[in-house]
Write an enzyme that holds these catalytic residues in place. Structure first.
Site, short mmCIF file in Angstrom:
data_model
loop_
_atom_site.label_atom_id
_atom_site.label_comp_id
_atom_site.label_asym_id
_atom_site.label_seq_id
_atom_site.Cartn_x
_atom_site.Cartn_y
_atom_site.Cartn_z
N TYR A 180 86.63 121.81 85.71
CA TYR A 180 87.54 121.82 84.57
C TYR A 180 88.92 122.33 85.00
CZ TYR A 180 89.62 123.68 80.28
OH TYR A 180 90.48 124.01 79.26
N ASP B 32 78.46 126.84 85.28
CA ASP B 32 79.04 126.42 84.01
C ASP B 32 78.10 125.36 83.43
OD1 ASP B 32 80.47 125.22 81.93
OD2 ASP B 32 82.40 125.56 82.90
N LYS C 113 82.45 123.57 72.69
CA LYS C 113 81.96 122.22 72.90
C LYS C 113 80.63 122.00 72.19
CE LYS C 113 85.56 121.93 75.69
NZ LYS C 113 86.00 123.30 75.94
#
Length: 384
Positions: A107, A179, A204
């Site tokens: 990310y 993650d 999310k």
């Protein structure tokens, strides 16, 4: 009896862990304790251990217990954002002079945190292809304290063998951080595979409705849990009570949503593999994906994120994003609605010019839970 021992089945834990009935009214949903401080029964006489909502808040406690149960951990911690959670974790685990191995596909916000913030604190980092345990081992130094993994990764949907990389990290005396935002604990539980800490952007899939920002850490290590609790309180970037309540609402339906996200994503990935304007489809559910076998081993199903590359380069990819109608052009992911974006210009602009730079012709989809036929038709018209 602890909530986390109500059942070993995920769907039951998601609804009941942390969600004890309110003792005053019997309300089946934990109240939103929109409060900053608490009356004490004499100096030091705390009710339930609550004194100030930065340190602890009953609504946040309910969420943290829920998160720990879903990930199979001992302690869960809820933060104001995913990056706030990451920042707290890194400042807990690292000191100036330490070294971290980060993935070559991550990310953009995580990369920015390492490259622009943590590096100024004197922490060194290097990049490795975490899908290859040998590459991770080669990137280690005597100063390595953390190996950081995303699986599936953002935005190229790479897969890392968590158990294999956990062993590499353990052999080096380093901690493995995973993650788990894309997979969620419903599809994958990294702690059971050897990870030391799980990170989430609760914004999310865990929240699931694009109406809250939050982050989380979960660990099975009691000692590390105490350290994280100290730093969470000392640094203060905690999730507020209403945000905690929204995420707690979201986790109750996580399993049914993820089943539908995954079901729709498989259909879309299959269509894209047969489209003349698509040069490559990145989805671990496809047998030809290089990480398919590992993903099938460590995931329940393959999730709702699909990326693909478009013939015609960057401008063609941008045009596909602009032409979509049901797929909303926007950043973030994991909501019930489908989203489309151009990572190179949007979520991953911060990695331009680095080893993590993403292909300019890449489009990323967050596949929602709408009717699959409508989504397929929308993508077909957007591709032209």
């Amino acid at each position: 009896m602890s909530d986390r021992h109500i059942s070993q089945h995920f769907e039951t834990l998601a609804i009941h862990a942390g969600n004890t009935a309110d003792p005053l009214t019997g309300a089946v949903v934990p109240p939103i304790y929109q409060v900053s401080t608490y009356k004490q029964d004499g100096v030091g006489g705390l009710r339930g251990g609550y004194e100030y909502s930065r340190s602890a808040n009953p609504t946040r406690t309910a969420l943290e217990e829920n998160l720990a149960a879903l990930e199979g951990g001992r302690r869960g911690f809820a933060f104001a954002s995913g990056l706030a959670a990451e920042d707290c974790l890194l400042r807990t685990l690292l000191s100036p002079g330490d070294h971290v191995v980060i993935p070559n596909d991550a990310y953009g916000g995580t990369f920015r945190l390492f490259a622009k913030v943590v590096a100024r604190w004197g922490v060194e980092w290097s990049v490795a292809d975490t899908s290859d345990p040998a590459a991770v081992r080669a990137a280690l130094t005597p100063k390595t304290k953390v190996v950081w993994v995303e699986t599936p990764s953002n935005p190229l949907l790479g897969i890392t063998d968590i158990a294999a990389v956990a062993q590499v990290a353990r052999d080096a005396g380093a901690r493995l951080v995973v993650d788990n935002t894309f997979a969620t604990p419903y599809l994958q539980q990294p702690l059971s595979l050897g990870a030391d800490v799980v990170v989430h952007s609760l914004t999310k899939y865990m929240g699931g409705h694009s109406d809250v920002v939050g982050g989380a850490l979960v660990t099975a290590d009691a000692g590390l849990g105490e350290e994280l609790a100290f730093h969470q309180n000392a640094m203060g970037a905690v999730a507020g009570p209403f945000d905690s309540w929204l995420v707690l609402r979201g986790t109750k339906t996580l399993s049914v949503r993820m089943d539908r996200h995954s079901e729709n994503a498989v259909k879309i990935a299959d269509m894209l593999t047969r489209h003349a304007r698509v040069t490559s489809v990145l989805y671990p559910g496809l047998p030809e994906h290089p990480g398919h076998e590992v993903a099938a081993k460590q995931m329940k199903s393959f999730g709702g994120m699909v990326s693909f590359r478009v013939a015609g380069g960057e401008e063609a990819a941008v045009e596909v994003c602009n032409r979509a109608k049901i797929f909303t052009l926007g950043e973030s992911l994991g909501g019930v609605e489908s989203l489309i974006e151009h990572p190179g210009r949007m979520t991953h602009a911060s990695v331009a010019g680095s080893a993590l730079e993403v292909p300019a012709d890449l489009v990323r989809l967050s596949v929602g839970i709408e009717n699959a036929e409508d989504l397929l038709e929308d993508l077909q018209q957007a591709l032209g």
